[in-house]
Design an enzyme around this catalytic site. Structure first.
Site, PDB file in Angstrom:
ATOM      1  N   LYS A 120     -13.190  36.147  22.140  1.00  0.00           N
ATOM      2  CA  LYS A 120     -11.801  36.586  21.987  1.00  0.00           C
ATOM      3  C   LYS A 120     -11.382  36.827  20.528  1.00  0.00           C
ATOM      4  CE  LYS A 120     -10.659  35.377  26.641  1.00  0.00           C
ATOM      5  NZ  LYS A 120     -10.978  34.288  27.513  1.00  0.00           N
ATOM      6  N   TYR A 140     -12.342  27.503  32.736  1.00  0.00           N
ATOM      7  CA  TYR A 140     -13.079  28.754  32.908  1.00  0.00           C
ATOM      8  C   TYR A 140     -14.095  28.891  31.791  1.00  0.00           C
ATOM      9  CZ  TYR A 140     -13.943  33.784  33.553  1.00  0.00           C
ATOM     10  OH  TYR A 140     -14.532  35.017  33.771  1.00  0.00           O
ATOM     11  N   ASP A 163     -15.992  24.702  24.758  1.00  0.00           N
ATOM     12  CA  ASP A 163     -15.791  26.127  24.962  1.00  0.00           C
ATOM     13  C   ASP A 163     -14.495  26.498  24.243  1.00  0.00           C
ATOM     14  OD1 ASP A 163     -15.205  28.673  25.751  1.00  0.00           O
ATOM     15  OD2 ASP A 163     -15.697  28.356  27.873  1.00  0.00           O
TER      16      ASP A 163
HETATM   17  C1  PLP Z   1     -12.222  34.246  28.372  1.00  0.00           C
HETATM   18  C2  PLP Z   1     -13.014  33.004  28.404  1.00  0.00           C
HETATM   19  C3  PLP Z   1     -14.407  33.014  28.601  1.00  0.00           C
HETATM   20  C4  PLP Z   1     -15.151  34.274  28.941  1.00  0.00           C
HETATM   21  O1  PLP Z   1     -15.114  35.225  27.927  1.00  0.00           O
HETATM   22  P1  PLP Z   1     -15.375  36.769  28.302  1.00  0.00           P
HETATM   23  O2  PLP Z   1     -15.401  37.441  26.976  1.00  0.00           O
HETATM   24  O3  PLP Z   1     -14.223  37.182  29.176  1.00  0.00           O
HETATM   25  O4  PLP Z   1     -16.655  36.838  29.022  1.00  0.00           O
HETATM   26  C5  PLP Z   1     -15.089  31.842  28.500  1.00  0.00           C
HETATM   27  N1  PLP Z   1     -14.453  30.681  28.229  1.00  0.00           N
HETATM   28  C6  PLP Z   1     -13.130  30.626  28.038  1.00  0.00           C
HETATM   29  C7  PLP Z   1     -12.479  29.326  27.704  1.00  0.00           C
HETATM   30  C8  PLP Z   1     -12.360  31.776  28.141  1.00  0.00           C
HETATM   31  O5  PLP Z   1     -11.036  31.718  28.011  1.00  0.00           O
END
Ligand code: PLP
Length: 429
Positions: free
Chosen positions: A263, A147, A235
């Site tokens: 996060k 994601y 990411d």
């Molecule tokens: C949560 C998440 C995102 C998106 O972050 P948001 O602050 O929810 O937009 C992108 N990449 C990873 C790996 C994530 O876990």
């Protein structure tokens, strides 16, 4: 609130569904994949959340990662309180943005410049634009089950909430928007051609449950990118500043070209960041021709919270996080084994996953088989009834925090033992 009788989860969910699609502002919260009524949180403190009915939960959601110090950590709350007293946004640069960028670059080897955004989604979306801008190439490679936020070109095979909805991607995304996105299976190094601008990967996949990279996978990506002249993007929105001071890049000893964060670095306030070498980041406006901006980017409350969190994440904190996760892993694995419930709890340092399967999945297809076998729903509700909150979906990771003490781990393991016996009885019926 119009009256106190309306302060039940049931009543609030009713009202919510009339004015908010599905009653929630992010789909996974609606409990669709586990069934039932979501609990509405009234407040949270340390390892606990409290719902509007006064029920207390040992919380392993922790906002899906931001709560690495637990909820309402006094240092974080005090930092935000003080920052709020000085104003909430200026549209001009601040000292704390500089401190934040310096702190991040000091921790992550090879990270020389960062730009703050308001979410992880924005961070990855902007980083991909930057990668395309500096390479002059169109193609993005991503991995099934990873994601990267909800921007159009990255939603395909997106794991997390997208998977819980049973969607391959999303309606409303044009063929054009994904024409330059290639999806490859996780843990297999794809062949890259000269059109590839960037390979995006969660260095530990944490949005299809927890799927660790197999030995050599990340280094294989590094080598393939180098050979093809493509950029490698980690990411680290979940892994960043969580696995260890330098995140997954340090943990695995593989350095990407571009990092994305989120996060943890906002302490629960809306934040994200992307960064790279000075050379790559110089492609961004106002230095370069890749445009990216944000009215609230570098927000003073978010940077105050982020600095407070990073200030708490010293070497001891990482030792503690890992030992808490290990205790939870061992305790729960023991509880499942004793009850005869087949389960596996993959762990990478402080990050934990749970699959009701024989073996830890290596990719999205394997993760899906276990996530969709109906067992998680029983586990989730058994635990919730016993006052322990895991994510309301099988595709999420488990987030033990610095606030989870031995007492919470013991209580969680006891609840897991009782839930596992219940699951075993259920499967014998
Ligand atoms: C949560 C998440 C995102 C998106 O972050 P948001 O602050 O929810 O937009 C992108 N990449 C990873 C790996 C994530 O876990």
């Amino acid at each position: 609130m119009s009256s106190d009788e309306s302060l039940t989860n049931e009543a609030l969910f009713e009202r919510a569904q009339r004015v908010i699609p599905g009653g929630v502002n992010s789909p996974v919260r609606a409990f669709r994949s586990v069934g039932g009524t979501p609990y509405f949180v009234a407040e949270a403190s340390g390892p606990f959340t409290y719902d509007v009915e006064g029920r207390r939960y040992i919380d392993y959601v922790q906002s899906y990662g931001p709560g690495i110090c637990g909820h309402s950590h006094p240092a974080v709350i005090e930092a935000v309180r003080q920052a709020a007293g000085r104003g909430t946004s200026y549209g001009a640069p601040t000292r704390d943005e500089v401190l934040m960028a310096e702190e991040m670059c000091a921790r992550v080897g090879g990270l020389e410049m960062v730009r703050l955004t308001n979410s992880g989604t924005e961070a990855v979306m902007s980083a991909v634009r930057l990668a395309r801008g500096v390479t002059g190439r169109p193609t993005v490679v991503k991995f099934a089950g990873c994601y990267h936020g909800h921007s159009d070109s990255l939603l395909v095979a997106g794991g997390s909430g997208v998977a819980q909805q049973g969607l391959a991607g999303s309606e409303g995304v044009t063929a054009g928007a994904v024409a330059d996105t290639i999806v490859a299976p996780y843990n297999v190094v794809p062949e890259l051609d000269e059109s590839v601008a960037v390979v995006c990967v969660e260095p530990v996949a944490a949005n299809m449950g927890l799927v660790a990279p197999e030995p050599g996978f990340l280094q294989g990506l590094r080598d393939a990118c180098d050979a093809a002249g493509a950029l490698l993007l980690f990411d680290e929105v979940i892994t960043g500043f969580r696995l260890c001071r330098g995140g997954a890049a340090e943990w695995y000893g593989v350095r990407p070209d571009i990092w994305c964060f989120g996060k943890v670095i906002g302490g629960g306030l809306p934040v994200g960041a992307f960064g790279a070498s000075t050379e790559i980041m110089s492609g961004l406006a106002p230095l370069g021709g890749v445009y990216q901006a944000g009215t609230l980017s570098g927000n003073p409350l978010a940077t105050a919270a982020g600095l407070a969190v990073l200030g708490l994440l010293d070497d001891d904190a990482y030792v503690q996080l890992e030992s808490t996760a290990a205790a939870l892993q061992e305790g729960m694995a023991g509880a499942f084994a004793a009850a005869g419930v087949t389960a596996v709890l993959p762990r990478v340092g402080p990050l934990l996953g749970l699959f009701f399967a024989e073996d830890a999945p290596r990719d999205f297809d394997e993760a899906r088989k276990s996530a969709d076998n109906g067992r998680y729903r029983l586990f989730f509700h058994g635990m919730l009834r016993r006052g322990v909150a895991f994510a309301p979906g099988a595709y999420e990771a488990i987030f033990p925090s610095l606030a989870h003490t031995e007492a919470e781990i013991e209580a969680t393991v006891a609840a897991a033992a009782a839930t596992a016996r219940e699951m075993e009885r259920d499967s014998e019926r």
